[in-house]
Write a protein that holds these residues in place. Structure first.
Motif, mmCIF file in Angstrom:
data_model
loop_
_atom_site.group_PDB
_atom_site.id
_atom_site.type_symbol
_atom_site.label_atom_id
_atom_site.label_comp_id
_atom_site.label_asym_id
_atom_site.label_seq_id
_atom_site.Cartn_x
_atom_site.Cartn_y
_atom_site.Cartn_z
ATOM 1 N N THR A 175 5.732 -4.803 30.002
ATOM 2 C CA THR A 175 5.694 -4.952 28.553
ATOM 3 C C THR A 175 6.688 -6.022 28.122
ATOM 4 O O THR A 175 7.841 -6.026 28.558
ATOM 5 C CB THR A 175 6.019 -3.616 27.880
ATOM 6 O OG1 THR A 175 5.026 -2.658 28.254
ATOM 7 C CG2 THR A 175 6.043 -3.747 26.372
ATOM 8 N N ILE A 176 6.229 -6.953 27.306
ATOM 9 C CA ILE A 176 7.091 -8.048 26.857
ATOM 10 C C ILE A 176 8.108 -7.500 25.855
ATOM 11 O O ILE A 176 7.729 -6.933 24.824
ATOM 12 C CB ILE A 176 6.262 -9.176 26.228
ATOM 13 C CG1 ILE A 176 5.220 -9.705 27.225
ATOM 14 C CG2 ILE A 176 7.169 -10.316 25.761
ATOM 15 C CD1 ILE A 176 4.186 -10.634 26.615
ATOM 16 N N PRO A 177 9.408 -7.617 26.138
ATOM 17 C CA PRO A 177 10.408 -6.968 25.284
ATOM 18 C C PRO A 177 10.590 -7.678 23.949
ATOM 19 O O PRO A 177 10.267 -8.861 23.805
ATOM 20 C CB PRO A 177 11.685 -7.050 26.133
ATOM 21 C CG PRO A 177 11.474 -8.218 27.037
ATOM 22 C CD PRO A 177 9.997 -8.269 27.313
ATOM 23 N N PRO A 178 11.114 -6.964 22.956
ATOM 24 C CA PRO A 178 11.405 -7.594 21.655
ATOM 25 C C PRO A 178 12.340 -8.780 21.824
ATOM 26 O O PRO A 178 13.245 -8.772 22.668
ATOM 27 C CB PRO A 178 12.091 -6.457 20.871
ATOM 28 C CG PRO A 178 11.615 -5.197 21.517
ATOM 29 C CD PRO A 178 11.446 -5.533 22.977
ATOM 30 N N GLN A 180 11.497 -11.634 22.980
ATOM 31 C CA GLN A 180 10.986 -12.566 23.978
ATOM 32 C C GLN A 180 9.698 -13.211 23.463
ATOM 33 O O GLN A 180 8.939 -12.584 22.711
ATOM 34 C CB GLN A 180 10.698 -11.837 25.293
ATOM 35 C CG GLN A 180 11.934 -11.267 25.959
ATOM 36 C CD GLN A 180 12.907 -12.348 26.383
ATOM 37 O OE1 GLN A 180 12.517 -13.352 26.964
ATOM 38 N NE2 GLN A 180 14.179 -12.148 26.075
ATOM 39 N N HIS A 183 6.148 -11.354 22.520
ATOM 40 C CA HIS A 183 6.332 -9.917 22.293
ATOM 41 C C HIS A 183 5.184 -9.358 21.447
ATOM 42 O O HIS A 183 4.796 -9.948 20.438
ATOM 43 C CB HIS A 183 7.657 -9.657 21.581
ATOM 44 C CG HIS A 183 7.805 -8.241 21.113
ATOM 45 N ND1 HIS A 183 7.833 -7.180 21.975
ATOM 46 C CD2 HIS A 183 7.894 -7.726 19.852
ATOM 47 C CE1 HIS A 183 7.952 -6.057 21.286
ATOM 48 N NE2 HIS A 183 7.995 -6.355 20.003
ATOM 49 N N ASP A 246 -0.835 -5.908 30.402
ATOM 50 C CA ASP A 246 0.344 -5.045 30.307
ATOM 51 C C ASP A 246 0.107 -3.768 31.117
ATOM 52 O O ASP A 246 -0.881 -3.061 30.916
ATOM 53 C CB ASP A 246 0.586 -4.707 28.837
ATOM 54 C CG ASP A 246 1.910 -4.005 28.590
ATOM 55 O OD1 ASP A 246 2.339 -3.204 29.447
ATOM 56 O OD2 ASP A 246 2.494 -4.228 27.518
#
Length: 291
Positions: A175-178, A180, A183, A246
């Motif tokens: 999961t693409i983190p906040p 980044q 996101h 994801d």
């Protein structure tokens, strides 16, 4: 390196009875760890498994029946990363005698994610010794080169039959983190900003993924790696896209496959492969209205 244990082949090529123009690549879902790799590691197997695109080969399970030739790496990414070029390593990660040939590392190589992964966050070095020439050549000869040879062969066969080929390189992502880039995206379609595939094919992939009801981005933050960059040559009739999914869409919190969610994504992927098999390089893709 030698082994007395008989292991499954490093890769497999699954060809359909009625081949189409699509070739599917699954380079990072391998779950086989040769004993040479485990004995060379300074971390346990669970740490090496963090490199995997865990269970994403299950998503490709229906691609063969949908008409695609599927090239899958069975050996783990810890052996060699088929989505990196043979020259992609940082000099500090290899034995002194190899450093001259890896003099210009990029960001991923400096982070330890070269053609041989050498470091992970919170793990430190993965191997007891720097990668020397013998270890490097063994890894390349056993996994990396056969994988790319198989891809090239299937692409050439498709081009011979149809005059063009479509390569779909399937991956999964954390999961693409906040904070980044990208996101919020749950699926990312990469075509190297138009360099590896016709616009209409990339648009078809984006529209197909969007129909899942999940946020989709194109080329952000994953534009496509070594596989699509190397094999995608639209000018020669080879169109290549990368798909990142994801892992939270199909794995449980424990990192195990969720059968229902995997089935959902597998059916979607097979349907996309069918649509891609009907695509032609001169096609003009027009999104359809919702039914």
């Amino acid at each position: 390196m030698t082994s007395h244990i008989i292991l499954p082949a490093p890769i497999a090529v699954n060809r359909p009875a009625a081949p189409g123009p699509v070739v599917v690549s699954v380079p990072h879902a391998g779950r086989i760890y040769p004993p040479e790799i485990l004995s060379a590691a300074r971390v346990d197997r669970c740490a090496l498994e963090r490199l995997e695109d865990r269970w994403c080969d299950r998503i490709a399970a229906g691609a063969h029946d949908a008409g695609a030739a599927v090239v899958t790496a069975f050996w783990a990414r810890a052996v060699a990363d088929c989505n990196r070029g043979e020259g992609q390593m940082a000099p500090g990660e290899v034995a002194p005698t190899l450093r001259a040939q890896f003099a210009t590392p990029g960001r991923k190589e400096r982070a330890g994610l070269g053609v041989v992964p050498t470091r992970l966050a919170d793990c430190g070095p993965l191997w007891k010794q720097p990668i020397d020439r013998t270890a490097l050549e063994w890894r390349l000869d056993r996994l990396h080169r056969p994988f790319h040879d198989a891809l090239a062969g299937e692409i050439a066969a498709a081009c011979a039959r149809f005059g063009f080929a479509i390569l779909v390189d399937l991956h999964s992502m954390p999961t693409i983190p906040p904070g980044q880039p990208g996101h919020g995206a749950r699926i990312v379609i990469g075509d190297r900003f138009g360099a590896t595939a016709a616009e209409s094919l990339a648009a078809l992939a984006v529209a197909s993924a969007s129909a899942l009801g999940e946020p989709v981005l194109r080329n952000q933050p994953y534009a496509g790696g070594h596989i699509v960059r190397t094999h995608g040559r639209p000018g020669d009739g080879v169109h290549a896209i990368q798909i990142e999914i994801d892992r939270s869409l199909y794995l449980t919190a424990e990192g195990l496959p969720d059968a229902g969610r995997i089935g959902w994504l597998s059916r979607w992927f097979a349907e996309f492969i069918r649509k891609a098999g009907q695509w032609r390089p001169d096609a003009q893709f027009l999104p359809q209205a919702a039914e």
